[in-house]
Design a protein around this motif. Structure first.
Motif, PDB file in Angstrom:
ATOM      1  N   LYS A 180       0.831  -1.212   0.000  1.00 22.63           N
ATOM      2  CA  LYS A 180       0.000   0.000   0.000  1.00 22.63           C
ATOM      3  C   LYS A 180       0.866   1.264   0.000  1.00 22.63           C
ATOM      4  O   LYS A 180       0.532   2.258  -0.647  1.00 22.63           O
ATOM      5  CB  LYS A 180      -0.952   0.009   1.210  1.00 22.63           C
ATOM      6  CG  LYS A 180      -2.049  -1.031   1.119  1.00 22.63           C
ATOM      7  CD  LYS A 180      -2.967  -0.760  -0.047  1.00 22.63           C
ATOM      8  CE  LYS A 180      -4.101  -1.753  -0.118  1.00 22.63           C
ATOM      9  NZ  LYS A 180      -4.877  -1.593  -1.353  1.00 22.63           N
ATOM     10  N   LEU A 181       1.990   1.220   0.729  1.00 23.54           N
ATOM     11  CA  LEU A 181       2.888   2.373   0.767  1.00 23.54           C
ATOM     12  C   LEU A 181       3.481   2.656  -0.606  1.00 23.54           C
ATOM     13  O   LEU A 181       3.418   3.793  -1.089  1.00 23.54           O
ATOM     14  CB  LEU A 181       4.021   2.144   1.782  1.00 23.54           C
ATOM     15  CG  LEU A 181       5.119   3.208   1.790  1.00 23.54           C
ATOM     16  CD1 LEU A 181       4.587   4.564   2.230  1.00 23.54           C
ATOM     17  CD2 LEU A 181       6.279   2.771   2.689  1.00 23.54           C
ATOM     18  N   ILE A 182       4.014   1.637  -1.259  1.00 22.56           N
ATOM     19  CA  ILE A 182       4.621   1.858  -2.574  1.00 22.56           C
ATOM     20  C   ILE A 182       3.558   2.260  -3.597  1.00 22.56           C
ATOM     21  O   ILE A 182       3.785   3.118  -4.447  1.00 22.56           O
ATOM     22  CB  ILE A 182       5.454   0.637  -3.045  1.00 22.56           C
ATOM     23  CG1 ILE A 182       6.308   0.993  -4.250  1.00 22.56           C
ATOM     24  CG2 ILE A 182       4.600  -0.560  -3.365  1.00 22.56           C
ATOM     25  CD1 ILE A 182       7.401   1.978  -4.004  1.00 22.56           C
ATOM     26  N   GLU A 183       2.371   1.678  -3.471  1.00 22.42           N
ATOM     27  CA  GLU A 183       1.277   2.030  -4.379  1.00 22.42           C
ATOM     28  C   GLU A 183       0.903   3.507  -4.217  1.00 22.42           C
ATOM     29  O   GLU A 183       0.740   4.233  -5.195  1.00 22.42           O
ATOM     30  CB  GLU A 183       0.077   1.130  -4.081  1.00 22.42           C
ATOM     31  CG  GLU A 183      -1.041   1.243  -5.077  1.00 22.42           C
ATOM     32  CD  GLU A 183      -2.147   0.219  -4.828  1.00 22.42           C
ATOM     33  OE1 GLU A 183      -3.118   0.248  -5.602  1.00 22.42           O
ATOM     34  OE2 GLU A 183      -2.064  -0.585  -3.873  1.00 22.42           O
ATOM     35  N   ARG A 184       0.802   3.966  -2.974  1.00 23.32           N
ATOM     36  CA  ARG A 184       0.455   5.363  -2.715  1.00 23.32           C
ATOM     37  C   ARG A 184       1.546   6.313  -3.219  1.00 23.32           C
ATOM     38  O   ARG A 184       1.254   7.340  -3.829  1.00 23.32           O
ATOM     39  CB  ARG A 184       0.221   5.587  -1.227  1.00 23.32           C
ATOM     40  CG  ARG A 184      -0.123   7.050  -0.909  1.00 23.32           C
ATOM     41  CD  ARG A 184      -0.597   7.191   0.475  1.00 23.32           C
ATOM     42  NE  ARG A 184      -1.903   6.557   0.557  1.00 23.32           N
ATOM     43  CZ  ARG A 184      -2.917   7.068   1.223  1.00 23.32           C
ATOM     44  NH1 ARG A 184      -2.775   8.189   1.866  1.00 23.32           N
ATOM     45  NH2 ARG A 184      -4.064   6.457   1.255  1.00 23.32           N
ATOM     46  N   LEU A 185       2.812   5.969  -2.968  1.00 22.10           N
ATOM     47  CA  LEU A 185       3.919   6.812  -3.443  1.00 22.10           C
ATOM     48  C   LEU A 185       3.930   6.912  -4.966  1.00 22.10           C
ATOM     49  O   LEU A 185       4.136   7.986  -5.524  1.00 22.10           O
ATOM     50  CB  LEU A 185       5.262   6.260  -2.948  1.00 22.10           C
ATOM     51  CG  LEU A 185       5.575   6.434  -1.471  1.00 22.10           C
ATOM     52  CD1 LEU A 185       6.811   5.640  -1.085  1.00 22.10           C
ATOM     53  CD2 LEU A 185       5.745   7.903  -1.117  1.00 22.10           C
ATOM     54  N   LEU A 186       3.700   5.788  -5.632  1.00 18.68           N
ATOM     55  CA  LEU A 186       3.697   5.783  -7.095  1.00 18.68           C
ATOM     56  C   LEU A 186       2.513   6.571  -7.645  1.00 18.68           C
ATOM     57  O   LEU A 186       2.653   7.336  -8.605  1.00 18.68           O
ATOM     58  CB  LEU A 186       3.677   4.349  -7.619  1.00 18.68           C
ATOM     59  CG  LEU A 186       4.982   3.562  -7.421  1.00 18.68           C
ATOM     60  CD1 LEU A 186       4.743   2.069  -7.630  1.00 18.68           C
ATOM     61  CD2 LEU A 186       6.075   4.069  -8.341  1.00 18.68           C
ATOM     62  N   LYS A 187       1.340   6.391  -7.037  1.00 21.97           N
ATOM     63  CA  LYS A 187       0.156   7.133  -7.498  1.00 21.97           C
ATOM     64  C   LYS A 187       0.306   8.630  -7.245  1.00 21.97           C
ATOM     65  O   LYS A 187      -0.133   9.446  -8.054  1.00 21.97           O
ATOM     66  CB  LYS A 187      -1.111   6.582  -6.849  1.00 21.97           C
ATOM     67  CG  LYS A 187      -1.525   5.253  -7.447  1.00 21.97           C
ATOM     68  CD  LYS A 187      -2.804   4.721  -6.850  1.00 21.97           C
ATOM     69  CE  LYS A 187      -3.224   3.437  -7.560  1.00 21.97           C
ATOM     70  NZ  LYS A 187      -4.449   2.883  -7.005  1.00 21.97           N
ATOM     71  N   THR A 188       0.958   8.998  -6.116  1.00 22.67           N
ATOM     72  CA  THR A 188       1.225  10.409  -5.828  1.00 22.67           C
ATOM     73  C   THR A 188       2.091  11.020  -6.925  1.00 22.67           C
ATOM     74  O   THR A 188       1.969  12.188  -7.256  1.00 22.67           O
ATOM     75  CB  THR A 188       1.939  10.549  -4.458  1.00 22.67           C
ATOM     76  OG1 THR A 188       1.063  10.053  -3.454  1.00 22.67           O
ATOM     77  CG2 THR A 188       2.306  11.980  -4.152  1.00 22.67           C
TER      78      THR A 188
END
Length: 183
Positions: free
Chosen positions: A22-30
């Motif tokens: 979830k962290l990497i997904e959020r960083l990438l989407k940001t």
């Protein structure tokens, strides 16, 4: 519509930890990337259409595997190193051994700072090795690899670590080492 150019990049994120995924997904989407997140190396291979035949019967595919190549355009794969079943290193090797996927940049992540592990991944073809927790500054380092992956489609096949290039003519393939042609 200012972010449309950035949103064209599709990243496949692979991590068995829900929190890290979830962290990497959020960083990438940001950072305006399109993200597909899966929880194992085998699910990543399934998504990419690279599962071996014996696994095709055991797992219900979520994407078409008919041609054994990706139908979805993935521009970069970021994977955890330490996962049950297939490690990130194993996933990296399978991708780099695939004719259709070998040019996709792969980034490995790990919470363990083990120099021999890092070097082994980089020697096998990983573009980067990030220590967890992954930061926004790490995600910002991905852009050059995404651009390089796109450029490889229009350039001759070059192996950056060995200075080797393949030249194709109508009847033979020759290999060049640092500009010298081997016949």
């Amino acid at each position: 519509m200012g972010m449309a150019a950035e949103a064209q990049y599709h990243v496949l994120a692979v991590d068995d930890s829900l929190l890290d995924r979830k962290l990497i997904e959020r960083l990438l989407k940001t950072s305006s990337y399109h993200v597909t997140a899966v929880d194992s190396g085998s699910k990543a291979l399934e998504f990419l259409g690279l599962l071996e035949d014996e696994h095709n019967d055991a797992l219900a595919p979520s994407v078409s595997l008919n041609d054994h190549h990706q139908d979805v355009d993935v521009n970069l794969i970021i994977t955890d190193y330490c996962m049950p079943g297939m490690t990130g290193y194993d996933l990296l090797r399978k991708i780099k051994e695939s004719k259709s996927l070998k040019d996709i940049p792969v980034v490995i992540m790990s919470s363990e700072n083990i120099p021999s592990r890092i070097n082994r991944c980089l020697e096998e073809g990983a573009e980067e090795f990030f220590l967890k927790p992954v930061q926004l500054s790490d995600v910002n380092k991905l852009k050059p690899h995404l651009l390089k992956g796109r450029d490889k489609e229009s350039e001759p096949s070059i192996n950056k670590r060995k200075g080797m290039e393949e030249c194709h003519s109508h009847d033979i393939t020759r290999t060049k080492y640092d500009g010298l042609e081997v016949v």
